[in-house]
Design a protein around this motif. Structure first.
Motif: not given
Length: 84
Positions: A32-60
């Motif tokens: 929840e803390n990381v997602r809050r930071k993501q929203r504050e930075e104007g990014n998607f709050d997607c942390f921990g939601r790679a339910s299929q084991g894949f995320c293309d945001q490799t620079c995150c």
């Protein structure tokens, strides 16, 4: 020489199920803390939601932790579904 940790190492928290529950709760709070930071930075709050084991945001900055947490949270969801 290494030794296994016991509940005494955690101030007598209790049995391993209680310790595991505490670790899960801390992980959820961190998510929840990381997602809050993501929203504050104007990014998607997607942390921990790679339910299929894949995320293309490799620079995150959180990518490695996100993939680990996604797998952990996905496993918890599967156990809940199996127990229902």
């Amino acid at each position: 020489m290494t030794r296994s940790l016991s509940n005494k190492d955690f101030g007598g928290l209790g049995n391993s199920d209680e310790i595991a529950s505490s670790v899960v709760m801390l992980s959820v709070l961190n998510v929840e803390n990381v997602r809050r930071k993501q929203r504050e930075e104007g990014n998607f709050d997607c942390f921990g939601r790679a339910s299929q084991g894949f995320c293309d945001q490799t620079c995150c900055l959180h990518h490695a932790n996100c993939m680990y947490i996604s797998k952990l949270l996905g496993g918890i969801g599967e156990r809940k579904h199996m127990n229902a």
